[in-house]
Structures are given as C-alpha cells and as structure tokens.
Enzyme design. Structure first.
Site, PDB file in Angstrom:
ATOM      1  N   SER A   1      -1.322  -3.635  10.398  1.00 39.39           N
ATOM      2  CA  SER A   1      -0.961  -4.486   9.270  1.00 39.39           C
ATOM      3  C   SER A   1       0.267  -5.336   9.595  1.00 39.39           C
ATOM      4  CB  SER A   1      -0.667  -3.614   8.050  1.00 39.39           C
ATOM      5  OG  SER A   1      -1.810  -2.839   7.746  1.00 39.39           O
TER       6      SER A   1
ATOM      7  N   ASP B   1      -9.262  -9.927   8.695  1.00 40.90           N
ATOM      8  CA  ASP B   1      -8.737  -8.580   8.409  1.00 40.90           C
ATOM      9  C   ASP B   1      -9.724  -7.444   8.675  1.00 40.90           C
ATOM     10  OD1 ASP B   1      -6.385  -7.112   7.443  1.00 40.90           O
ATOM     11  OD2 ASP B   1      -7.606  -6.592   5.705  1.00 40.90           O
TER      12      ASP B   1
ATOM     13  N   TYR C   1      -1.520  -3.437  -6.882  1.00 36.66           N
ATOM     14  CA  TYR C   1      -1.236  -4.290  -5.732  1.00 36.66           C
ATOM     15  C   TYR C   1      -2.234  -4.160  -4.588  1.00 36.66           C
ATOM     16  CZ  TYR C   1       1.664  -7.348  -2.920  1.00 36.66           C
ATOM     17  OH  TYR C   1       2.121  -8.429  -2.211  1.00 36.66           O
TER      18      TYR C   1
ATOM     19  N   LYS D   1      -9.607  -2.357   1.617  1.00 40.11           N
ATOM     20  CA  LYS D   1      -9.356  -1.218   2.510  1.00 40.11           C
ATOM     21  C   LYS D   1     -10.129   0.028   2.071  1.00 40.11           C
ATOM     22  CE  LYS D   1      -6.978  -3.987   4.766  1.00 40.11           C
ATOM     23  NZ  LYS D   1      -5.836  -4.055   5.632  1.00 40.11           N
TER      24      LYS D   1
ATOM     25  N   CYS E   1       0.701  -7.654  11.807  1.00 45.30           N
ATOM     26  CA  CYS E   1       0.968  -7.801  13.243  1.00 45.30           C
ATOM     27  C   CYS E   1       0.201  -8.964  13.866  1.00 45.30           C
ATOM     28  CB  CYS E   1       0.657  -6.508  13.977  1.00 45.30           C
ATOM     29  SG  CYS E   1       1.868  -5.213  13.628  1.00 45.30           S
TER      30      CYS E   1
ATOM     31  N   ARG F   1       0.833  -1.193   0.000  1.00 43.41           N
ATOM     32  CA  ARG F   1       0.000   0.000   0.000  1.00 43.41           C
ATOM     33  C   ARG F   1       0.875   1.253   0.000  1.00 43.41           C
ATOM     34  NH1 ARG F   1      -1.851   0.846   4.333  1.00 43.41           N
ATOM     35  NH2 ARG F   1      -1.117  -0.970   5.491  1.00 43.41           N
TER      36      ARG F   1
ATOM     37  N   ARG G   1       2.101 -12.188  -0.650  1.00 47.94           N
ATOM     38  CA  ARG G   1       0.777 -12.527  -0.107  1.00 47.94           C
ATOM     39  C   ARG G   1       0.157 -13.699  -0.848  1.00 47.94           C
ATOM     40  NH1 ARG G   1      -1.684  -8.771   4.037  1.00 47.94           N
ATOM     41  NH2 ARG G   1       0.001  -7.283   4.337  1.00 47.94           N
TER      42      ARG G   1
END
Ligand code: GTP
Ligand code: SPV
Ligand code: MN
Length: 620
Positions: free
Chosen positions: A281, A306, A230, A239, A283, A87, A398
C-alpha cells in the site's frame, strides 16, 4: 430510488453452496433490516438520477462539500473523523472455522463467536438511518473472471463510492437472481441516530464508531464490517471481497487474486507486453499504472491500479482482469510532475476525502504543486498556512474517480477475458539492500522474491510510518487464508503454467544514498526499468546479452539499462545495484525467522530457495 416493497421476489435457478442462493437476497435484506432497524430500505440501481439524489442528501447533511464547478465539475470533498482515516489492520479478522487456516499473519476469531459479537453490535445500529442495498459486479458484468456481490450499508458516501469503484445496478442483480454465486457484504458505520430511549440525536459530518470490526468469513464468503466509513474498511468490493474473500475462492478454484496494478507496455517498434505488479500500500502502484514515459517511443497504458485477478486461459497462459471500475488513489505526492495522468483523470466527477480545501473551492495536497497556496482549510476543517509544521492534507487523503476518465486507460481494460500476462513484478519501499531491478531465475525463485518482500510502513494503514515490515506479495493485510498455504498455491500455479508462466522481476524505486536522498528519479523514468524488462521478455540474443547473473538474481549487464541524461554519478549507479553479502546474510536470517513463524506449512521450494540464496551470498 426504489423502495423495498416495490421489488418483486427474486426467483430462478439456485447457486451451489457455499455462496448464498439467490432467493436469499431479499430474505437477507429483511433479516438485516430486522436486526439493524433502519428507518428505510432503499434498493439501489446505480442510475445517474439516484447518484444525484444521494449526493444532494449528503450535501444537505453537511457530509460533502461541493467543489467549485469551474475547476472541478461534479466533484466533492468529504472530511473523515480523525480516528477513521485508514485501514485498521488490528481490527481486521479472518474468521475461518480452523484457526490455522487464517495463519499467523491474520487476526482470527471463531466464526460463530464473531457473528454473535457482531450481531450485538449490529442490533439497532442503523436506527434513524437508511439501509442501502447495493448489488455490484467485480469485473465487467458477465465477464468470465467476474464475480458478484451485494453490499448493505447505512452510508450514502459508501454507496456513491461503490458506484465509482464497482459496477452497481440492475444487471448484477439480474445475474444474482438468475442463480449466479454472490458474496454478502454487510456494512454499518455503527452510529445510530436514535438511542435506546427512542430519542433522535443530530448527525455528525462523518459518523463512525471507535469500536471497529472488519470481519471475513471465508468458508461462507461473507463480510461483516462495523464502525468505519473509510476506504478499504467500508468499500467492501475492494480489499474485503476482491482480495480477502477472492483469494480464498481463487485458492479453491486454482487462480490468483492479487494486490497488483495492470498495464500494457508498447515499445517503439510496436511490440506490446502486459505486466502485473504487486507493491505494498502507498508504494507506487497507481503511479506505475499511469506512467508517462520519459523515453521517446515507449508507451504505458493503464488497465488497473490496485487489484488483479489472474487465471490460466485456454491457451495455457495466465490472463488477468482488473476487477475494479475506478481508482481510490493516494492524493499526496500526486502532481503534474509526478503523475500527470492522474491529475488529468481527476478533472471532475471525483470524490476527494481528507484533502485540503482552497479558498476558491478546489482541493490541494502536499505534492500537488511545488508551493502551497498561502491559505487553506486543512483536512480537519481548520485554517492552514504554509510553515505551520503540519500537512494540510492527511497523508492518506484519497481521490475516488471512474477509471474510464484516465487519459492513459487501455482500450481493452474491460475485456471480458482480460489480457495475457508477460511478466509479474514485485516491489517494496526499501531505503537499503534491495537493488533497483532484478529478474528471478525461474518461477520458484520469483515466488521466493514475492514471499520475502519487506517494505517500510506507509500511512495507508494505522501504525508507525517508516517501520520495516514483511509484506509478502504485498498481501500481508489482504490474504484471506494462511500465508504459507498461499505461497504453496503460487508454487502450484507455476507448475500448471509450466513454460507458459510469466517471467518474474523485482524492483525498488526507493533506495537511498548515504545522504538520505532517493538514488533513482522514479516516476516517468521508471520506464527505463520497464524497457530492460521488455528486452528480457523478447527472448532474443540481445535479451541474453542484456543481463548477468548476480547473487540475488539476474541483473542488467553493464550499459543494458538506459540511464542517459539522468545525471546519475557512477557512485549512484553502483549504490543502486550494490549487494552487501553481510547485510544480505542478516536478511536471510530474518527470512529464516519469518518462515519459522509458519511452521511446516512453508513449501519446501521456498526453504530450498533460501538455502540457495545463502550459498550464493557465501560465494559472492
Ligand atoms: P495503494 O492505493 O495504497 O495500494 O497504493 P499505491 O501502491 O497505488 O501507491 P501510489 O502509486 O499512490 O504511491 C504512493 C506514494 O508513493 C505517493 O506519494 C507517490 O508519490 C510515491 N511514489 C510513487 N512512485 C514513486 C517513485 O517512482 N519514486 C518515488 N520516490 N516515489 C514514488
Ligand atoms: C491500500 O491500503 O492498499 C489501498 C487503500 O489501496 S484501501 O482501499 O483503503 O485499502
Ligand atoms: Mn491497495
């Protein structure tokens, strides 16, 4: 695939402003097509056939690598441009009418100015490419807490990823056509194949543009994303919609859109609890969401990893859904010993991005196995052998995989009304100061804990990895409005919930000893902390005995946290819970400074909490 011209003009009831009226879907597509000038417009229905066709297009164009079907059926590897790997927070904008509504933690540009600038960027940006129309639902189609959107994109990789991460197809489009509100999500990688002179150029493996914009228009519920292909920059249901736009809708409607995992916890005697947890993010949300218990009899089932949308139900409690349909999970660190449920989830039907490729056509990343294969092709396509001094997979590599494939997925993960929340957990990555676990004294103290989360920066966004930064509620990059107003909103939600509000906790799996190693084993052993949280939720005499008051909050009483068999020394355990009043007064100073940045919009309740923290520290 269906071509635009074969679609009937949508008709039916119209939605209220500010969401776009249904008749606008086609008009909007026409308008975007006129601006971006694609070769073709394709309306996506989310069918298997379409997915196969798009996959074939990407394989033919060299944008996907088919993995060995023996190890990884139906799975592919994509390698991004090295400048498009995470991001881009510096290029993410909240374009509210009033600058103060975006607040000091968001980049702001006047909406009319941003639209003018982006209209220039989007002009001709799809020349030589296909414009895909992707109608989708966040949350189960038709669910009480679900929301609809349409993404327009010139990236087939994004379309395939949206098929996994959201519910795409005819059903969401029908609801939109019937007049339900929906969000406009416009995306282009910003790399036209035909230039201004009309000359066609060859495509590249990962088209993108160095000039990126991830722009949000909260009042009109629109997203315009340009230049990146991405993750959170491009899969706009995630998001951009489910957090930035949804947080604004949630503010207006009295609910919460959060960067939270969602789990069901079952005790050995069959008591169940639903927990939501916000960590920044990279974590540990995916890992906690898929935890495999090391304590016999305890079970964690996955509802989401998420994002959670939480809303008060008719019974007065807080209910939550996971609006997503898949996982876009961090690959490095995911292995049999850390997250076996994730390893089983990605058995097939998975898109991997920026992982390394093994010589026999499977993927690999740091932490997948204890030792690396002797030869790999790294995430940039170069030869790799152990000992080169650089990772084979990108740290933000990812996997994109359907949630339904997760062996620990809960039966009711798609329940239309969601699940009732018993506890909310906040966490971060803190090498020092923050104890393993503590419980908030009440909702307002919990809001203070959330508002003051700081965490060491990870590879999930651009920036210096390891630097400590404030990440309130793990929402710093995702809150679509003024962060201080968001805190006030949390306070007001608690007032409405009253004694039905979930209890709030804070955890830190990442505290380090003087020698630099993690003090806590983490992963499956985090169940020991969940066990203590569950004991506190029971509300029995034993619950009361399990805890004592500390300067930062309520902590486990001596012996109440099961650390048997972990081999922790007395010193380790002390360090895990140590509170250094001097260091904490310094944190309080930083909090005061941080709050000052929001002026008088900071709710008085939080200033009171800060004063109380200082008083408790002084008395400690
Ligand atoms: P986003 O998808 O970016 O929002 O991240 P996330 O919060 O879901 O993070 P994730 O669970 O993927 O964890 C990121 C990294 O933290 C991985 O490398 C994990 O291996 C590591 N990690 C997760 N849980 C633990 C833990 O309990 N202890 C330690 N030491 N590391 C952990
Ligand atoms: C995060 O950064 O918090 C993610 C990955 O979950 S992305 O979807 O790229 O935002
Ligand atoms: Mn995330």
């Amino acid at each position: 695939m269906t071509i635009l011209e074969s679609r009937p003009t949508p008709s039916g009831a119209r939605a209220e402003a500010p969401s776009a009226p249904a008749s606008d879907v086609r008009a909007w597509v026409d308008q975007v097509a006129a601006l971006t000038q694609p070769d073709a417009v394709v309306w996506c229905d989310g069918s298997d056939r379409e997915r196969h066709e798009l996959t074939q297009v990407l394989l033919d164009e060299g944008k996907l690598i088919r993995l060995n079907g023996e190890y990884r059926p139906g799975s592919y590897l994509a390698r991004s441009d090295p400048d498009d790997v995470a991001r881009v927070e510096s290029r993410t904008f909240i374009c509210s009418q009033d600058r103060d509504d975006a607040g000091p933690t968001n980049n702001w540009v006047d909406p009319a100015e941003m639209k003018a600038e982006l209209t220039d960027r989007f002009a001709g940006s799809m020349r030589g490419r296909t414009l895909y129309v992707v109608p989708f639902s966040m949350g189960p189609v038709g669910g009480r807490l679900s929301k609809l959107g349409v993404q327009l994109t010139d990236s087939a990789y994004v379309v395939l990823s949206m098929y996994i991460m959201t519910r795409v197809g005819a059903a969401p489009l029908e609801l939109i056509e019937a007049g339900e509100p929906w969000v406009k999500a416009l995306h282009s990688v910003g790399a036209p194949l035909i230039d201004e002179a009309g000359i066609r150029h060859p495509d590249v493996e990962w088209p993108c543009n160095p000039d990126k914009y991830i722009a949000h228009f909260p009042e009109t519920r629109e997203i315009w994303s340009f230049g990146s292909g991405y993750g959170g920059n491009a899969l706009l249901g995630k998001k951009s919609f489910a957090l930035r736009i949804a947080s604004v809708i949630a503010r207006d409607e009295g609910w919460l859109a959060e960067h939270m995992l969602l789990i069901k916890l079952t005790s050995p005697v069959g008591r169940t609890f639903h927990l939501a947890a916000a960590f920044p993010s990279a974590c540990g949300k995916t890992n906690l969401a898929m935890l495999r218990s090391t304590l016999p009899g305890w079970k964690v089932e996955t509802l989401g990893d998420d994002i959670a949308w939480l809303r008060q139900g008719e019974d007065g409690r807080l209910w939550a859904i996971n609006p997503e349909n898949g996982f876009f999970g961090v690959a490095p660190g995911t292995g049999e010993s850390t997250n076996p449920n994730a390893i089983e989830t990605i058995w097939g039907n998975t898109i991997f991005t920026n992982a390394a490729l093994t010589d026999d056509g499977d993927v690999w990343w740091e932490g997948m196995t204890d030792t690396a294969p002797l030869h790999l092709t790294d995430w940039q396509g170069a030869d790799w052998t152990p000992g080169l001094g650089r990772p084979a997979a990108h740290p933000n590599a990812r996997f994109t995989v359907p949630a339904a494939q997760c062996p620990s997925i809960a039966d009711d993960w798609e329940a239309h009304d969601g699940v009732p929340i018993d506890a909310i957990i906040f966490g971060g990555r803190r090498a020092t100061n923050v104890p393993l676990v503590l419980e908030a004294r009440d909702w307002e103290h919990g809001v203070f804990l959330g508002a003051t989360i700081a965490s060491e920066q990870t590879a999930a966004a651009e920036g210096a990895v390891g630097a400590l930064r404030r990440d309130p509620f793990a929402m710093l990059p995702f809150c679509g409005y003024n962060m201080a107003d968001y805190w006030a909103h949390w306070v007001s939600v608690g007032e409405r919930l009253g004694d039905k509000a979930p209890k709030i906790f804070q955890v830190n799996w990442f505290r380090k000893g003087a020698d630099g190693r993690y003090l806590w084993p983490g992963f499956g052993d985090n169940i020991r902390v969940l066990e203590w949280i569950a004991a506190r939720l029971e509300g029995t005499d034993a619950s009361a005995e399990a805890a004592v008051d500390g300067p930062l909050g309520v902590v486990p009483a001596e012996g109440a946290l099961d650390v048997s068999g972990l081999g922790l020394t007395e010193t380790d355990l002390d360090e895990l819970f140590a509170v250094d009043p001097t260091a904490w007064q310094a944190e309080a100073d930083l909090t005061e400074e941080f709050f000052a940045g929001f002026g008088d919009r900071v709710p008085a309740e939080l200033q009171t909490q800060l004063a109380e923290l200082r008083a408790r520290l002084a008395a400690a």
